[in-house]
Design a protein around this motif. Sequence first.
Motif, PDB file in Angstrom:
ATOM      1  N   UNK A 307       9.244  -5.280 -63.331  1.00  0.00           N
ATOM      2  CA  UNK A 307       8.712  -6.633 -63.147  1.00  0.00           C
ATOM      3  C   UNK A 307       8.548  -7.394 -64.440  1.00  0.00           C
ATOM      4  N   UNK A 308       8.241  -6.681 -65.510  1.00  0.00           N
ATOM      5  CA  UNK A 308       7.996  -7.373 -66.769  1.00  0.00           C
ATOM      6  C   UNK A 308       9.278  -7.966 -67.345  1.00  0.00           C
ATOM      7  N   UNK A 508       0.858  -3.433 -57.662  1.00  0.00           N
ATOM      8  CA  UNK A 508      -0.344  -4.059 -58.246  1.00  0.00           C
ATOM      9  C   UNK A 508      -0.040  -4.513 -59.661  1.00  0.00           C
ATOM     10  N   UNK A 509      -0.157  -5.807 -59.909  1.00  0.00           N
ATOM     11  CA  UNK A 509       0.073  -6.349 -61.257  1.00  0.00           C
ATOM     12  C   UNK A 509      -1.155  -6.164 -62.149  1.00  0.00           C
ATOM     13  N   UNK A 525      -0.076  -1.321 -61.591  1.00  0.00           N
ATOM     14  CA  UNK A 525       1.201  -0.632 -61.447  1.00  0.00           C
ATOM     15  C   UNK A 525       1.317   0.209 -60.196  1.00  0.00           C
ATOM     16  N   UNK A 526       0.207   0.363 -59.430  1.00  0.00           N
ATOM     17  CA  UNK A 526       0.230   1.217 -58.243  1.00  0.00           C
ATOM     18  C   UNK A 526       1.084   0.574 -57.142  1.00  0.00           C
ATOM     19  N   UNK A 555      -2.842 -12.715 -55.382  1.00  0.00           N
ATOM     20  CA  UNK A 555      -2.391 -13.037 -56.735  1.00  0.00           C
ATOM     21  C   UNK A 555      -2.345 -11.812 -57.641  1.00  0.00           C
ATOM     22  N   UNK A 556      -2.921 -10.661 -57.155  1.00  0.00           N
ATOM     23  CA  UNK A 556      -2.948  -9.460 -57.977  1.00  0.00           C
ATOM     24  C   UNK A 556      -1.725  -8.566 -57.741  1.00  0.00           C
ATOM     25  N   UNK A 557      -0.922  -8.905 -56.725  1.00  0.00           N
ATOM     26  CA  UNK A 557       0.176  -8.015 -56.346  1.00  0.00           C
ATOM     27  C   UNK A 557       1.495  -8.769 -56.274  1.00  0.00           C
ATOM     28  N   UNK A 558       2.563  -8.000 -56.353  1.00  0.00           N
ATOM     29  CA  UNK A 558       3.908  -8.552 -56.160  1.00  0.00           C
ATOM     30  C   UNK A 558       4.435  -7.966 -54.856  1.00  0.00           C
ATOM     31  N   UNK A 559       4.621  -8.819 -53.867  1.00  0.00           N
ATOM     32  CA  UNK A 559       4.949  -8.370 -52.514  1.00  0.00           C
ATOM     33  C   UNK A 559       6.465  -8.356 -52.286  1.00  0.00           C
ATOM     34  N   UNK A 560       6.924  -7.306 -51.593  1.00  0.00           N
ATOM     35  CA  UNK A 560       8.329  -7.229 -51.168  1.00  0.00           C
ATOM     36  C   UNK A 560       8.332  -6.955 -49.670  1.00  0.00           C
TER      37      UNK A 560
END
Length: 568
Positions: A307-308, A508-509, A525-526, A555-560
Motif C-alpha cells: 500500500x505504501x 489496517x492502515x 498492517x493487520x 478511514x483506518x482501513x483499506x477495503x477490498x
Amino acid sequence: MGDCWSHTKDQFDNLEKHTQWGIEFVEKYNKFVKERSEIEINYAKQIRNLSKKYQPKKNSREEEESKFSFCRAFFTTLNELNDYAGQHEVIAENLTSQIFVELTRYLQELKAERKTHFHDGRKAQQYIESSWKQLESCKRRFERDCKEADRAQQYFEKMDADINVTKADVEKARQQAQMRHQMASDSKGDYSSYLQKFNQEQNDHYHTIIPNIFQKLQDMEEKRIERIGACMKTFAEVDRQVLPIVGKCLDGMTTAAESIEPKTDSQQVVESYKSGFEPPSDVEFEDYGQAMKRTVSENSLSNAKEGKEKPAGKSKPKLWPFIKNKNKLSLKLGSGPEDFSHLPPEQRRKKLQGKIDDLNKDIHKEMDQRDALTKMKDVYIKNPQMGDPTSVDPRLTEIAQSIEKLQAEVQKFEGWLAEVEERMPSKSDSHRRSGLYETQSNIAVSNNCAQDRESPDGSYTEEQNTETQVKANINPTPNPNTIPTTMPDDEEFDDDDEPLATIGTCKALYPFEGHNEGTIAVAEGELLYVIEEDKGDGWTRVRRNQDEEGYVPTSYIEVNLEPNAKDS
C-alpha cells in the motif's frame, strides 16, 4: 378674646394636618422597605435558579469536565453564587423583621397617641369656651340687675316727692328699690367670683394645658422623626452586615479563577487526543508520462501489502488531526459531536436514546414546577393577602420557554435516532439480534418515542443490549414466536447459527484500540475480513476469526470488496 381662641384653633388645625402628613410619610417609607425586601427575595430566587441551571448534570461527562481546572473554577463560582443569593435572602428577612414589622406596630401606637393629644386639646378648648360663656352670662345678669335697681330707686324717689301718693305706696316703692339693690349686689358678687375663677382657668389653659398638649405633640413628632432616622440607618446596616460574607463569596470566585491552570488543562487535551501515529511520509511524484496499468487486482489482498508504494491518488495520506468528526475515535472526554456520529451505530443509538430519556425527565420536572406555580397563583388570586398573583408570572414564562427548548431538543435527537435506526442494516440485524429484540427495535423506530422504547422486560436497557448482542454474536438464535421484520432477499433464512457472510478483506492502515462497545481492536498492517460495509456513518464491520468481530473506523482501513464472493 375671640381672636385668641381662633388663633389657638388654627394652630390645632395646622398641627393636625402636619402630624397626619407625618404618619403618611412613615407609611410610605414602610411600603418602600417592603418593596425593597420583595426585590431582594426575587433577586435571590433568580440568582439561585441561575446557579442551579448551570450546575453540571449528573452523568459521565461531569466527571470528565471536572478534570479541567477552568471547569472546576466555574463549578466553584456557581456554588459561591448560590451562597451569595442566600445573603440577599438575609437582607430581605432583616428588612422585614427589623424595619417593616416594627414600623407597622409603631404606626398603630403613633396614630393612637396623636388621637389622644388632639382629643385632649379639643376638650380643653371646649371647656374654656364654655367657661367664657358662663362669665359673659354673669356679667350680663349683673348689668341687668344694676339697671333695674337704678330704675327702682328713681321710682321710689319720685313717689316719695309726690304729696298725692299715699304713704303705703311710698313704702312699697322703697321696699322694691331695696330689693333691686340687693339683687344687683348679689349679681355683682357672683360676677366678681366667677371672673376670678375664669381668669385662673384661662391662665391655666394658655400657660399650662395647651402648652403641655403642644409639647406632647412636639415630642411625638420628634420621636417619629428619630424613629424614621433609626430605620434609615438600619436599612443601610442590614445591607452592610452581609458584606463580609458576600466578600467571602466573591473571594471564593476570585480564588477559583486564579486556580485555573491553562498549561495543565491543555496538556490533558494533548494526552487525550494524541494519536501516537507517525506523520505521513512525503507524497511521491506520479509520472503520468508512462503507461500505467491499473487493474482490479491492484486493490486485491496481495497488493494491499504494498500500500505504501501505491500512487497517492489511490492511497491518500491520512492527516490524523484534521479528519472529519464522523471518522473520529470516541474521545474519552466525551467531547464528540452532539449527534454521537463518532460512535458505532449500536452505541450511537443507545447514546441518543439515553439523551432523549434525560431530556424527557427534565421536561417532566419543569412541568411539575409549572403545575405547582399555577396552583400557587390560584391561591394568591383567591387570597390576595397571601401574595401577589402577578409575582409568579415571570417564573411561569421562564418555565414555558424552558419546556419549549427541551421539546425542540427532544425532536432533534429523535430525528437523529430515527436516522441511525433506519441506517442500521436489517440483514445484519436479523443475524446478530434475536427476533424479539428486532421486533422491539422496529416498534421503537416507528413510534419514535422514548416511552415506547422502554419495553417491560428491559430489552432496551444498556446492559440488556450488550448481553443480547454478545449472545447473538456467539449463538444468534431467534425467538421462534417472532417474525423478523426484514428478510434477506438473496438467501434463505434457514440456518440461524450461520455467521455473517464475508464480503471482502481489508488492511489496517493505523492501530485502533477499540475501547467502545461494539468496536474491535486492530493492529497496524493487520488483515481482516469485511462482513458489513460502511453504510454512510463512517464505520465498517470486520471479523478476525469465528468469534471476534466488531466495527472499526472506515478511514483506518483499506477495503477490498469482493462483490461476487459469499464466503462463510
